[in-house]
Structure formats: C-alpha cells, structure tokens
Design an enzyme around this catalytic site. Sequence first.
Site, PDB file in Angstrom:
ATOM      1  N   LYS A 183       0.681  -1.044   0.103  1.00 33.49           N
ATOM      2  CA  LYS A 183       0.121  -0.101   0.118  1.00 33.49           C
ATOM      3  C   LYS A 183       0.871   1.366  -0.024  1.00 33.49           C
ATOM      4  O   LYS A 183       1.970   1.239   0.401  1.00 33.49           O
ATOM      5  CB  LYS A 183      -0.869  -0.256   1.253  1.00 33.49           C
ATOM      6  CG  LYS A 183      -2.251   0.987   0.960  1.00 33.49           C
ATOM      7  CD  LYS A 183      -3.013   0.040   0.296  1.00 33.49           C
ATOM      8  CE  LYS A 183      -4.468   1.022   0.235  1.00 33.49           C
ATOM      9  NZ  LYS A 183      -5.556   0.249  -0.521  1.00 33.49           N
ATOM     10  N   ASP A 197      -6.855   4.615  -5.080  1.00 36.97           N
ATOM     11  CA  ASP A 197      -7.599   4.167  -3.595  1.00 36.97           C
ATOM     12  C   ASP A 197      -8.140   5.592  -3.407  1.00 36.97           C
ATOM     13  O   ASP A 197      -8.433   6.239  -4.454  1.00 36.97           O
ATOM     14  CB  ASP A 197      -6.516   3.821  -2.729  1.00 36.97           C
ATOM     15  CG  ASP A 197      -7.038   3.673  -1.168  1.00 36.97           C
ATOM     16  OD1 ASP A 197      -7.647   2.150  -1.308  1.00 36.97           O
ATOM     17  OD2 ASP A 197      -7.209   4.269  -0.277  1.00 36.97           O
TER      18      ASP A 197
END
Length: 457
Positions: A137, A177
Amino acid sequence: MTTQVFKTDTPAQSYINSVFEQLKLKNAHQPEFLQAVEEIFLSLIPVFEQHPEYIQHNILSRIVEPDRIVSFRVTWVDDQNQVQVNRGYRVQFNNVVGPYKGGLRFHPTVNESIMKFLAFEQIFKNSLTGLPIGGGKGGSDFNPKGKSNAEIMRFCQSFMTELYRHIGPDVDVPAGDIGVGGREIGYLFGQYKRIRGAHEAGVLTGKLPGYGGSLVRKEATGYGLVYFVEEMLRDNNQSFLNKKVVVSGSGNVAIYAIEKAQHLGAKVVACSDSNGYIYDPDGIDVKVVKEIKEVKGERIKTYVDYRTNATYTEDFLGIWSIPCDIALPCATQNEINGDAARTLVSNGVKIVAEGANMPSNLEAINVFLENGVLFGPAKAANAGGVATSALEMAQNSGRNYWSFNKVDEKLHEIMRSIYIESKEAAQKYGTPGNLVVGSNIAGFVKVANGMISEGVY
C-alpha cells in the site's frame, strides 16, 4: 487497546500473545496498524493449535514486519508558484504469493500507521482472491480536493519521480484508492513512462479503459461487495429483493454498490459523504448521485435539490441510525463503533458487509457477531477491486482487452469463491458461520505455507 488481549492457556495462545505484546512495544504510536493486527491474531489461535510448525518457523513475528517501508519527500509547485511539500509512502509488506499489490491513497490523514494497516490487510485480501498478488500500500498526505488539474499533475509527476525506482510489473504494482482515480493514475503512468523510456503497462492498474485499463475496474469494489452479500443471502435462502439497504459513502465503492444492489431488487435509502448523509424514502436515485459526485464534484447535500422527498442531515455517522435490513459501510475506517452497531442491531439489521477498509472497529464486530448478524469483513467483502486490478495485470501481460461481461463474470466468480473459502475455513477451524475468522484463516494459511516453503530470508 487492552494490555493483554489473548489468554495464555495453550502454547499457541502464549505464542500469539507474546508476538502481539512485542509488536505493541515497537509500534505504540500506530493504533490503526495494531488494530488490524489484533483482529487477525484473534482469529488465528485455532490455526496455531493445529499447526505448531507455524510457531517453529516464527511466522507471526515475520509476517507483521514489512519487507520494506519507503518514505520520501514530494516537492511540487502550486498554481500561485509557491513550493509545497508533502510526504509519500510505499509499504511493501509481503510478496510470497506474488508482486506487491495495493492502492495509492492521497488524503490528509495518510501516515505510516494507516499505510501499514492497509498493506497488512492487503496481504490476506489478495491471498483470498486466489490470484498471484502480494500485499502492499502507499500514498501521500496530499489532498487533491480543491486542486486544479495542473496542480494534481505536477504533484503526481513529483511523486512518481521518487516512486518509480521501487515499482515494476513483476515487483510492485500500485493502483488507485481514496483520492486516486483514473486521472491521477494517468498522470502517474505518464511520468513513469517518461522516466523509464518504456511502455510497461503492467506497472500500474486503474488506468482508463482504452489506455491499458480494464473495464469494470471502476465498478469492481462496489459490485464485488454486492456479489459477496448475494452469496451470504443465498446461503440463507434469501435474496436482495425488497431488502432495505443503507450504504455509507458516495465514492466509487458506494455508488456501484448502490447500483448493483438496486439491480438485484433492493431499495437503497441512504448514502453519505464526510459532511453528512441523505435519506430518500423512495430509494436513492443513483443517476443523481453520479451526476453530483462524478460529473460536478459537489457535496452529497445537493441531492435534495434534485429529489424533493429526500432529506439531508449533518454528521455522516448518523446514517447508522436509519433502520435497514442490510448495512454496507463504504466510507472510511472505524466509521461504525460499538454504539452504532448496537443501534443497527436494535433497528433490525440482518447483514453488515464492509466495502471500506476496516470500517467497523473490534467492539462493533463483536456486537454484530454476538447478536447473530451476518457479517462480511472487508478483506473478503471488498476484495473485488484488487481482484479486478489483478485481471487488468493479466490483460496487460497478454496484450488483451476483455469485454465488460467477461471481466464482470470473472469478478462474480472470484467473489463467490472467496465466500465459499471463508465459510469452509470457519467451519474447519471450529467457528461455523464466522466469516471474520474464516477469511482471516483462509488468507493467512496460504501466505504462511508459502513463507515456510521459501525458507528464511
């Protein structure tokens, strides 16, 4: 966070407790990360009781430490010719199953704790998809809201100027995201190509269709969430037909969860943004929400200008006071606490499934499970986005471009498989019906076995 989360009656419980206590000492300032780890660890006691080899190989101590964390300065110039500075991150947590895979988040709340929690969750979510992708991430505390296209482009170019050296189609494949959509991915990919001098389409996913992106990617997390709930309902001889649904959020996940739930016969009556929520007793008009959020970029409160029967209420957390059969939290982490969960239960909720990452805290999850609410945890229920990102990687590798229906069918099958695998793992390890335990175990076992097979390095 309690000081002693686990009992120590068995070697497995003692081992898990010891690792967690050490982790808390090292990461006392990272509550989001510790919360994610605690939720996983609580599920793994029966696994370690049946598999002492995981203790022998010290899997937990190894799996909670990222392979690497990259933190870097991002310097860019705004439209007033002022130099701005943000911080960028990439957490490459575990690549046993495949290249690191996980989104980039641009939001002022981004910090190392949140990046680690999201990357840690991503390991097991990606494992559950059955596709060859590991967990990672990244992102920045940059806020794209209110910025011009030129400012966002300059920021993305500066961000990629540092990030490019840490990623690649067979190394680490970021995606979008919160705050990172097709526009941002396009700017990031353009800068990557410029630096590398090559068209490595597989280095980023979430690209626009026609430019290396996959159809269904925008819809994937929301559609996948509904497909997962559809399996939960089917397993209990029910369907979405005439179910009253509340969906928090109004981004991609929420919009397409609303769209698919309505397509399957549900009546979605509420959604929200970070300011407040709308309630429409006649059912949310998803076309209006798309117009407001995707075309005009306005706040959700303007919905009442289009639908006279709808009402708007400040304080988005109040959305959980609306009675419903199915609740789909699709906004942000920890948006449902114990009190909100108890309100949902008292109002008759039957199913809660997470479209956002960790939107229910541990107290809320316990309230749902103790009251017999069917609960779909994020790492299983919202895996549709990353699953479709992996399908985009496959298309890029083969220089293919699949139809909407083909990708949607593959997504539907992946979500069905995730549900079945999570259900079976819960049954095997003594917690039938508990998809939190089932999904944690199913995702963990694949990674743990892979770590053992590859030795210590």
